[in-house]
Write a protein that holds these residues in place. Structure first.
Motif, PDB file in Angstrom:
ATOM      1  N   LYS A  68       0.950  -0.876  -0.237  1.00 31.86           N
ATOM      2  CA  LYS A  68      -0.044   0.155   0.100  1.00 31.86           C
ATOM      3  C   LYS A  68       0.730   1.257   0.379  1.00 31.86           C
ATOM      4  N   TRP A  73      -3.639   4.443   1.246  1.00 31.44           N
ATOM      5  CA  TRP A  73      -3.963   4.963   2.564  1.00 31.44           C
ATOM      6  C   TRP A  73      -4.706   6.059   2.608  1.00 31.44           C
ATOM      7  N   ILE A  92      -7.071   3.972  10.958  1.00 32.17           N
ATOM      8  CA  ILE A  92      -6.341   3.582   9.862  1.00 32.17           C
ATOM      9  C   ILE A  92      -5.169   4.495   9.882  1.00 32.17           C
ATOM     10  N   MET A  96      -1.092   3.761   9.980  1.00 31.54           N
ATOM     11  CA  MET A  96      -0.369   4.250   9.040  1.00 31.54           C
ATOM     12  C   MET A  96       0.949   4.738   9.493  1.00 31.54           C
TER      13      MET A  96
END
Length: 477
Positions: A68, A73, A92, A96
DNA sequence: GGGCCTGTGT
């Protein structure tokens, strides 16, 4: 055979059309032709699912992706923020950061938008500090996200500073600051800002007027509201949408002009929705007009047969008028349809962590201390002459739960938690998904006095700034 | 030649 460029473009079309069926089909096709490992295509798929409102599918694909990048993201974070799932967006984002990925401006915008919804000021500030301030001042999208975050967190002065420092101001950032001023009770400033829009040679749009009308509503400025509503169509050639009518109905109804509000609904060029009728119902509640409320509730039940609140209120009104049979009929109709109530919940952010509370919640690890604090507060409130109010019985859906959950509405739990988790000089900020209840509102005013705390509650449509025994809404909401 | 961004009525 389509290459990755073709697929990305086709998926982008699905996103714009919100066409989940076509998007699903392309997804299968992508896998069939062995393109399932292309990063660009996968990110487009994630975005397509997010734009089509299917966050489960977006998430499943996101988790499967071996690599990713920052765009991926950004797509998932923005997706959660835009679909009303701000907590997920922040989770999330935190994941990250653990991978030491530097956020780009898309990620920051998504995070700020999530923080705005949650009222998470600390998280919003720490996210914004990851970017150079100039990035915000020269990029109108980022600037708007920052202004909106500060405004929705009740920091209107800071929001205003960012706004004035912006190098270029478009109509969207003006709208953000106007609705911010309106929400935080600075109505006259919102009006002046509208003057600035014209001075800058910008064209106001429908959202500009929504912000202004919203400000009029919160301040009870009926005449100003009528003027803006008239001006928007007659001077600015903008057709009022159902949102504008809803706002007008709200303004009139709150001010007690129930008849005029009702006539406004009947005169609308479009079919009234539940929000518009709901605004009129709010006025009936505020001004205790059960007769009109009965009529409104019948409309509402037809429009949204799944909404429990309407049945409860109508049955309450029948009981109050000794229409026992009709009251009972409504209750059994509700049971027969298996209708569930919407539960109220509140959030509070402590040290960068957002805590969530439901009515009568005991799930929090600090639950025992929270209830102990509530008991203590209740005693002090009683001593200060507070009596739990039953005045809202007819119009309060949560009323029947009150006996069982005495003093345990989600906002009270959040407040008790806030009081035991912060130093005595810290301002407490709470966000609620429904209107703050009348009883809690009274209690909060007193608690702000007893504890010498500033308490800011943002409910579905406005701020309540409690200080020294009174509230910024002046009990008008 | 490609994928992710802001405001908006109860």
């Amino acid at each position: 055979m389509p290459d990755s460029y073709t697929l990305v473009r086709a998926l982008s079309a699905c996103s714009q059309l919100r066409d989940l069926g076509a998007g699903d089909w392309i997804h299968k096709y992508v896998v069939d032709i062995g393109m399932g490992r292309n990063g660009f295509v996968n990110t487009s798929l994630v975005d397509m699912y997010a734009k089509c409102g299917s966050m489960e599918k977006a998430r499943a694909l996101f988790e499967e992706m071996p690599e990713k990048d920052i765009v991926t993201w950004g797509a998932i974070i923005q997706g959660y923020a835009a679909n009303g799932l701000p907590k997920e967006a922040l989770e999330i984002f935190q994941r990250m950061q653990k991978q030491s990925l530097r956020p780009d401006c898309y990620v920051i915008v998504g995070v700020l938008s999530a923080c705005a919804r949650l009222g998470a000021l600390q998280l919003g500030e720490s996210a914004s500090s990851m970017m150079d301030r100039n990035e915000f001042l020269s990029n109108p999208v980022m600037g708007t996200a920052l202004v909106d975050m500060y405004a929705k967190c009740g920091k209107m002065v800071v929001a205003w500073e960012v706004f004035t420092d912006m190098k270029e101001k478009d109509i969207i950032i003006f709208n953000a600051v106007i609705s911010g001023l309106a929400m935080t009770g600075h109505v006259k400033a919102a009006f002046s800002c509208f003057g600035l829009v014209q001075k800058c040679g910008l064209k106001p749009d429908g959202n500009t007027f929504l912000g202004l009308l919203c400000g009029c509503t919160h301040a009870g400025l009926v005449d100003d509201g009528r003027c803006y509503f008239y001006a928007m169509s007659h001077l600015y050639c903008l057709d009022p949408t159902i949102e504008h009518y809803g706002s007008m109905v709200d303004l009139l109804a709150r001010a007690g002009l129930l008849d005029e509000a009702h006539r406004t609904i009947l005169s609308m060029p479009m079919k009234a929705n539940a929000i518009v009728w709901g605004a009129l119902l709010g006025g009936c509640r505020l001004h205790r007009d059960t007769q009109l409320a009965e009529h409104v509730l019948k409309q509402l039940i037809e429009l949204e047969p799944w909404n429990s609140g309407n049945y409860v209120l109508l049955s309450n009104i029948y009981s109050a008028n000794q229409k026992w049979d009709e009251s009972e009929n409504i209750r059994s109709l509700m049971n027969k349809k298996g209708i569930q109530k919407v539960r109220g919940y509140s959030w509070i952010e402590i040290d960068g962590v957002v805590h969530e509370f439901l009515v009568g919640d005991t799930a929090h690890p600090m639950s025992e201390n929270i209830y102990a604090k509530l008991m203590e507060l209740t005693k002090e409130l009683r001593a200060a002459g507070y009596v739990p109010t039953t005045e809202f019985v007819l119009f309060d859906i949560e009323e029947e739960e009150k006996e069982h959950f005495l003093g345990c509405h989600s906002e009270k739990l959040a407040l008790a938690f806030g009081l035991i988790s912060t130093k005595s000089n810290v301002v407490i900020r709470i966000v609620k998904n429904l209107r703050v209840c009348g009883d809690c509102h009274t209690a909060f005013k007193l608690i702000s006095k007893i504890t010498c705390r500033e308490i800011i509650v943002r409910d579905t449509n406005r701020f309540h700034h409690f200080m020294d025994g009174s509230c910024s809404c002046r009990d008008y909401w």
